[in-house]
Design a protein around this motif. Structure first.
Motif, short mmCIF file in Angstrom:
data_model
loop_
_atom_site.label_atom_id
_atom_site.label_comp_id
_atom_site.label_asym_id
_atom_site.label_seq_id
_atom_site.Cartn_x
_atom_site.Cartn_y
_atom_site.Cartn_z
N VAL A 110 -15.71 32.64 10.07
CA VAL A 110 -15.31 33.51 8.96
C VAL A 110 -16.33 33.42 7.82
O VAL A 110 -16.72 34.44 7.24
CB VAL A 110 -13.90 33.14 8.47
N VAL A 177 -10.32 40.10 17.89
CA VAL A 177 -11.03 39.75 16.67
C VAL A 177 -12.37 40.46 16.62
O VAL A 177 -12.77 40.97 15.56
CB VAL A 177 -11.22 38.22 16.57
N VAL A 181 -13.66 42.94 13.68
CA VAL A 181 -14.92 42.76 12.95
C VAL A 181 -15.73 44.05 12.99
O VAL A 181 -16.30 44.49 11.98
CB VAL A 181 -15.73 41.59 13.53
N GLU A 207 -13.58 39.17 4.53
CA GLU A 207 -13.37 37.76 4.87
C GLU A 207 -11.90 37.37 4.86
O GLU A 207 -11.42 36.75 5.82
CB GLU A 207 -14.18 36.86 3.94
N LEU A 210 -10.18 38.91 7.92
CA LEU A 210 -10.58 38.27 9.17
C LEU A 210 -9.94 36.89 9.32
O LEU A 210 -9.45 36.53 10.39
CB LEU A 210 -12.11 38.14 9.21
#
Length: 221
Positions: A110, A177, A181, A207, A210
């Motif tokens: 991250v 994920v 992103v 950030e 995520l």
């Protein structure tokens, strides 16, 4: 004795010439200059023509020498793909493969993805995607790079699976994920002003999103 005398008359092998390593080093320098020029043109204004002739001119190398190192402009594009690999995939691989628990590695990931991407790298990603749409060779190589990039997130959740005794499948979690992103990066890229950061990874605005996503997927797995 005669055989021994005959062997002694065999002339010694000539010493290796030192000129070849120097020539090879010079060739590598020329190749590096061409790749640097290709990066500059690809990351430049959209109206600039990306041709081997323009790359050669920008690097101060003859057009013939450019074709000595690269057969065509596709070869130059592929060299740029390889050149930027250490700038966006390698750090992610190292963040995942480094020591620590799943939580510690996830935080490294991250933090890495939260760093703003440089404007040049962002424009390069956009240019490479355009070339991939129009050139099958570029598309194949770039697809392989993104598969390797996505594999980093699967490897991250493999650490979680190992911690839990292999009770979960890391692939759908990691790919979820990776898709998030990509989506965050696309949103930031569309909303960015000219020259701003954005591209293959989200900036600091993504950030918290995520981090929350990774924690939520890990908790619910």
């Amino acid at each position: 004795m005669a055989a021994s005398a005959q062997r002694s008359e065999v002339p010694p092998a000539p010493p290796a010439r030192a000129a070849r390593p120097r020539a090879s080093a010079k060739g590598e320098q020329t190749r590096a200059r061409l790749i640097a020029a290709a990066r500059t043109l690809l990351a430049g204004e959209p109206g600039e023509r990306f041709t081997t002739r323009n790359v050669a001119a920008l690097s101060g190398v003859s057009h013939g020498m450019c074709h000595y190192h690269f057969q065509d402009r596709t070869d130059l594009v592929l060299a740029v793909v390889a050149d930027i690999h250490p700038e966006w995939i390698t750090p992610l691989e190292e963040a995942v493969s480094g020591p620590g628990t799943f939580a510690e590695r996830a935080e490294r990931v991250v933090g890495l993805l939260g760093r703003p991407e440089g404007a040049e790298l962002s424009r390069l990603h956009s240019a490479l995607h355009w070339h991939a749409l129009n050139d099958s060779r570029v598309r194949v190589v770039l697809d392989a790079e993104y598969r390797r990039w996505r594999a980093c997130f699967v490897a991250l959740f493999q650490v979680l699976a190992d911690e839990r005794g292999g009770a979960l499948d890391p692939r759908p979690l990691g790919l979820a994920v990776a898709a998030a992103v990509d989506g965050l990066a696309a949103m930031e890229s569309l909303g960015a002003d000219d020259g701003a950061d954005g591209g293959a990874v989200p900036g600091d605005g993504g950030e918290p999103v995520l981090r929350t996503l990774i924690r939520t997927l890990a908790a619910g797995a």
